[in-house]
Motif scaffolding. Structure first.
Motif, PDB file in Angstrom:
ATOM      1  N   UNK A  83      18.107 -35.205  32.272  1.00 21.49           N
ATOM      2  CA  UNK A  83      18.630 -34.823  33.581  1.00 21.49           C
ATOM      3  C   UNK A  83      17.505 -34.542  34.582  1.00 21.49           C
ATOM      4  N   UNK A  84      17.603 -35.196  35.742  1.00 17.17           N
ATOM      5  CA  UNK A  84      16.620 -34.995  36.803  1.00 17.17           C
ATOM      6  C   UNK A  84      15.437 -35.946  36.755  1.00 17.17           C
ATOM      7  N   UNK A  85      15.390 -36.845  35.758  1.00 16.36           N
ATOM      8  CA  UNK A  85      14.232 -37.727  35.622  1.00 16.36           C
ATOM      9  C   UNK A  85      14.089 -38.624  36.855  1.00 16.36           C
ATOM     10  N   UNK A  86      12.867 -38.736  37.342  1.00 11.26           N
ATOM     11  CA  UNK A  86      12.532 -39.564  38.494  1.00 11.26           C
ATOM     12  C   UNK A  86      11.926 -40.873  37.987  1.00 11.26           C
ATOM     13  N   UNK A  87      12.418 -41.991  38.519  1.00  8.36           N
ATOM     14  CA  UNK A  87      11.876 -43.304  38.146  1.00  8.36           C
ATOM     15  C   UNK A  87      11.273 -43.915  39.401  1.00  8.36           C
ATOM     16  N   UNK A  88       9.947 -43.818  39.513  1.00  8.51           N
ATOM     17  CA  UNK A  88       9.242 -44.305  40.696  1.00  8.51           C
ATOM     18  C   UNK A  88       8.946 -45.798  40.580  1.00  8.51           C
ATOM     19  N   UNK A  89       8.607 -46.458  41.707  1.00  7.01           N
ATOM     20  CA  UNK A  89       8.286 -47.894  41.656  1.00  7.01           C
ATOM     21  C   UNK A  89       7.230 -48.197  40.593  1.00  7.01           C
ATOM     22  N   UNK A  90       7.516 -49.202  39.759  1.00  5.61           N
ATOM     23  CA  UNK A  90       6.593 -49.605  38.716  1.00  5.61           C
ATOM     24  C   UNK A  90       6.768 -48.871  37.401  1.00  5.61           C
ATOM     25  N   UNK A  91       7.602 -47.827  37.364  1.00  6.69           N
ATOM     26  CA  UNK A  91       7.788 -47.049  36.145  1.00  6.69           C
ATOM     27  C   UNK A  91       8.936 -47.599  35.292  1.00  6.69           C
ATOM     28  N   UNK A  92       8.849 -47.321  34.000  1.00  2.00           N
ATOM     29  CA  UNK A  92       9.877 -47.720  33.037  1.00  2.00           C
ATOM     30  C   UNK A  92      10.541 -46.479  32.457  1.00  2.00           C
ATOM     31  N   UNK A  93      11.867 -46.477  32.444  1.00  2.96           N
ATOM     32  CA  UNK A  93      12.640 -45.429  31.789  1.00  2.96           C
ATOM     33  C   UNK A  93      12.839 -45.822  30.341  1.00  2.96           C
ATOM     34  N   UNK A  94      12.502 -44.925  29.400  1.00  2.00           N
ATOM     35  CA  UNK A  94      12.731 -45.143  27.972  1.00  2.00           C
ATOM     36  C   UNK A  94      13.574 -44.001  27.435  1.00  2.00           C
ATOM     37  N   UNK A  95      14.772 -44.321  26.965  1.00  2.00           N
ATOM     38  CA  UNK A  95      15.666 -43.305  26.412  1.00  2.00           C
ATOM     39  C   UNK A  95      15.016 -42.605  25.224  1.00  2.00           C
ATOM     40  N   UNK A  96      14.498 -43.379  24.282  1.00  2.00           N
ATOM     41  CA  UNK A  96      13.942 -42.796  23.062  1.00  2.00           C
ATOM     42  C   UNK A  96      12.693 -41.969  23.332  1.00  2.00           C
ATOM     43  N   UNK A  97      11.872 -42.411  24.261  1.00  2.00           N
ATOM     44  CA  UNK A  97      10.643 -41.671  24.562  1.00  2.00           C
ATOM     45  C   UNK A  97      10.966 -40.310  25.174  1.00  2.00           C
ATOM     46  N   UNK A  98      12.021 -40.260  25.978  1.00  2.00           N
ATOM     47  CA  UNK A  98      12.405 -38.994  26.617  1.00  2.00           C
ATOM     48  C   UNK A  98      13.139 -38.062  25.654  1.00  2.00           C
ATOM     49  N   UNK A  99      14.100 -38.598  24.917  1.00  2.00           N
ATOM     50  CA  UNK A  99      14.936 -37.752  24.054  1.00  2.00           C
ATOM     51  C   UNK A  99      14.205 -37.368  22.774  1.00  2.00           C
ATOM     52  N   UNK A 100      13.417 -38.295  22.216  1.00  2.00           N
ATOM     53  CA  UNK A 100      12.705 -38.013  20.975  1.00  2.00           C
ATOM     54  C   UNK A 100      13.596 -38.154  19.755  1.00  2.00           C
ATOM     55  N   UNK A 101      13.055 -37.790  18.611  1.00  2.00           N
ATOM     56  CA  UNK A 101      13.776 -37.870  17.337  1.00  2.00           C
ATOM     57  C   UNK A 101      14.781 -36.726  17.247  1.00  2.00           C
ATOM     58  N   UNK A 102      16.016 -37.048  16.897  1.00  2.00           N
ATOM     59  CA  UNK A 102      17.069 -36.030  16.792  1.00  2.00           C
ATOM     60  C   UNK A 102      17.011 -35.401  15.394  1.00  2.00           C
ATOM     61  N   UNK A 103      16.711 -34.108  15.319  1.00  2.00           N
ATOM     62  CA  UNK A 103      16.551 -33.417  14.039  1.00  2.00           C
ATOM     63  C   UNK A 103      17.335 -32.114  14.032  1.00  2.00           C
ATOM     64  N   UNK A 104      17.581 -31.596  12.842  1.00  2.00           N
ATOM     65  CA  UNK A 104      18.233 -30.289  12.705  1.00  2.00           C
ATOM     66  C   UNK A 104      17.410 -29.195  13.372  1.00  2.00           C
ATOM     67  N   UNK A 105      16.091 -29.304  13.252  1.00  2.00           N
ATOM     68  CA  UNK A 105      15.204 -28.276  13.809  1.00  2.00           C
ATOM     69  C   UNK A 105      15.384 -28.134  15.318  1.00  2.00           C
TER      70      UNK A 105
END
Length: 283
Positions: A83-105
């Protein structure tokens, strides 16, 4: 006799296969030269491109309803990373890079995962609903989808589906990712939140666009081929001028979909051959 993959022989081979592919993706992140979006802002950009919402709790066959309630918790955690992520000209949005590995911890709970042709419980299950919503927003914009995967099977009959079949995206950390690039001169922002009954989101931009997109479905059909059932369609979009009564500037094919369904459709056509579009689905 059909040859079995090593990952099908023993769980340890599947585990090693997954982590090998994850290692390759980590290396790509470091060396492929992409600039990934990472800046977030609580202030909304001034103009809305598209808004959408999707129902949180649906009837999904005979699956445990608790898994869907767990999914809502998973969504709330993942939303906090996007939420709130800014995607500026030339940038790539990556779901996995932002969310990371989903763990119990991290607080993730067992939800529904679609894997190897079946729906089953798994930690972090259900966060694909966010990727689905984001993709729907993105294809209503001039942003360029650079990586998208979709499940190769449809597990449940429609329950209050409002979007065309196959208009979403699936993710599995980190090599089954959803990515798009901002190849425009505009700056975009994604906003996500949960209401009482829905996952909600909007795509915003720093300048008012004088064009918009209308996304629509063509040639939807259920087929029976041999003893199996399949579903296909095409998704198209029109680019239109806002101030000229919707004058169409261009029409574009977004994707062709073809997938096996794991239920018996109410209506279908018998077909003698399997014609699956190449490159549409990747698991």
């Amino acid at each position: 006799m059909a040859r079995r993959l090593l990952s099908e022989v023993h769980p340890i081979f599947y585990f090693l296969s997954v982590w090998f592919r994850r290692l390759i993706t980590y290396l790509k992140w470091s060396f492929e030269g992409k600039t990934f979006a990472s800046l977030k802002s609580t202030e909304k950009l001034p103009y809305r491109v598209k808004k959408h919402q999707s129902v949180l709790i649906r009837k999904l066959g005979d699956t445990d309803l608790q898994l869907q309630h767990n999914k809502v918790k998973n969504l709330s955690i993942a939303i906090g990373r996007i939420d709130g992520i800014i995607i500026r000209p030339g940038e790539t949005f990556s779901f996995c890079k932002l969310v990371g590995l989903t763990t119990k911890r991290k607080g993730y709970l067992p939800g529904i995962l679609l894997s190897c042709g079946e729906a089953k419980p798994g930690i972090g299950g259900g966060i694909c609903q966010i990727a689905n919503l984001i993709h729907w927003l993105v294809i209503h914009s001039p942003l360029t989808v650079t990586k998208r995967y979709h499940h190769s099977f449809d597990p449940f009959p429609d329950d209050r589906r409002v979007l065309p079949f196959g208009s979403g995206a699936t993710v599995f950390y980190n090599y089954i990712d959803y990515q798009f690039m901002n190849c425009t001169a505009y700056t975009f922002q994604l906003r996500l939140w949960l209401s009482e009954k829905c996952l909600e989101g909007e795509l915003r931009v720093d300048q008012n666009l004088d064009f918009a997109y209308h996304v629509f479905e063509k040639d939807h059909q259920f087929l029976k081929i041999g003893n199996k059932y399949f579903r296909k369609n095409e998704i198209w979009r029109n680019k239109i001028i806002r101030r000229k009564s919707g004058e169409i500037l261009e029409t574009e094919l977004v994707t062709k979909n073809f997938a096996e369904v794991k239920y018996v459709p109410d209506t279908y056509e018998q077909s003698d051959e399997l014609k699956q579009p190449r490159g549409v689905y990747e698991d």
